[in-house]
Design an enzyme around this catalytic site. Structure first.
Site, mmCIF file in Angstrom:
data_model
loop_
_atom_site.group_PDB
_atom_site.id
_atom_site.type_symbol
_atom_site.label_atom_id
_atom_site.label_comp_id
_atom_site.label_asym_id
_atom_site.label_seq_id
_atom_site.Cartn_x
_atom_site.Cartn_y
_atom_site.Cartn_z
ATOM 1 N N SER A 96 -6.865 23.633 -10.770
ATOM 2 C CA SER A 96 -7.403 23.227 -12.073
ATOM 3 C C SER A 96 -7.293 24.412 -13.021
ATOM 4 O O SER A 96 -8.016 25.403 -12.874
ATOM 5 C CB SER A 96 -8.869 22.793 -11.940
ATOM 6 O OG SER A 96 -8.980 21.660 -11.118
ATOM 7 N N LYS A 171 -8.298 16.398 -16.011
ATOM 8 C CA LYS A 171 -9.216 17.119 -15.129
ATOM 9 C C LYS A 171 -10.310 17.812 -15.937
ATOM 10 O O LYS A 171 -11.475 17.846 -15.523
ATOM 11 C CB LYS A 171 -8.460 18.154 -14.290
ATOM 12 C CG LYS A 171 -9.356 18.974 -13.354
ATOM 13 C CD LYS A 171 -10.127 18.105 -12.368
ATOM 14 C CE LYS A 171 -11.162 18.900 -11.569
ATOM 15 N NZ LYS A 171 -10.555 19.800 -10.575
#
Length: 294
Positions: A96, A171
């Site tokens: 991420s 995300k």
């Protein structure tokens, strides 16, 4: 047999690499702390002493490391993937990181003859262990199709959300929602305890109504016990809240709740809770309420 070079064998990457072995892939893993490759070896995979050794013969390279600088180093560093993998290798970044960094690295990958997908995941340690992750994928549709067997081995909900960078943007939105839900749950738990309500019963009935959520289901055990073993560490969610607030500012979007939760996450990090699970935001609410340890 498809060979996968897997970089990053921590809380998330380790179980994911193990699932790939079970699915029939030849997995060669590398981690800076070499001992973390041992579970992969025991599962039938192989450990590598360097990134170069892990990716040299790989058809697919998977990455699961903490932050944007780590991904940049793994891919574009002197000893990284671009320098040692075969041209045409498909690179799947499960980390991420910032959407703009992903876009930049995808351009570098194309220029070097590689294909890159940004494929951040949600579901935490439990999702990784159970191969039940939600995976949001950015990149070319044909590369997504080629990577589908890998995604299906580690995830349950797999969606192609757009071009490179789109996965990381989704995300960031995910992390905004999760952090806000955890904070709301932490406040509700503190409120209920202040009135002496049976907490387990209260959370059971709340979980069956509109207040129910995956966050409540997965994090109520930690809040009931007051134990916060890291499924997803506060220090990492702090990083992610920085990403979402920075990206929102660039887009001219106002996130009032997101900004507040980011500050509460930063406070938890500042007082030494960074290594705890993000459900330990409860400790911050208790501190503010003068009810710490109750």
């Amino acid at each position: 047999m498809t060979t996968v070079g897997f970089i990053g064998l921590g809380i998330m990457g380790g179980p994911m690499a193990g699932h790939l072995v079970k699915a029939g892939f030849d997995v060669v893993g590398y981690n800076r702390t070499a001992a973390k490759a041992q579970p992969l070896v025991e599962a039938g995979g192989r450990g590598a002493p360097s990134i170069a050794d892990a990716v040299r013969d790989a058809d697919i390279v998977a990455i699961m490391v903490p932050d944007s600088p780590d991904v940049r180093a793994v891919l574009a560093g002197e000893d990284g993937v671009f320098a040692h993998a075969k041209p045409g290798t498909l690179v799947i970044d499960f980390s991420s990181i910032r959407p703009d960094v992903t876009t930049e690295l995808a351009e570098q990958a194309r220029a070097a003859g590689f294909r890159l997908l940004d494929a951040p995941v949600s579901g935490g340690e439990a999702g990784a262990k159970n191969a039940a992750l939600s995976i949001m994928v950015g990149g070319a549709a044909e590369d997504f199709a080629a990577a589908r067997p890998v995604f299906d081995a580690v995830g349950k909900t797999v969606v192609h959300v757009g071009p490179n960078g789109a996965g990381q943007t989704v995300k960031a939105a995910n992390q905004l929602i999760v952090a806000s839900n955890i904070q709301a749950l932490a406040e509700a738990v503190t409120f209920l305890r202040a009135y002496g309500v049976d907490l387990e019963s209260a959370l059971e009935v709340l979980g069956g109504g509109l207040a129910g959520s995956a966050v409540l289901n997965q994090k109520k055990g930690n809040m009931l016990s007051g134990e916060f073993p890291p499924g997803f560490r506060i220090e990492l969610h702090h990083k992610d809240m920085g990403i979402v607030n920075s990206a929102a500012r660039e887009a001219g979007v106002v996130l009032p709740v997101g900004a507040l939760v980011a500050q509460l996450m930063a406070s938890a990090l500042a007082v030494g809770d960074g290594g705890l699970d993000h459900s330990a935001l409860l400790r911050g609410v208790e501190r503010l309420s003068g009810r710490e340890g109750t």
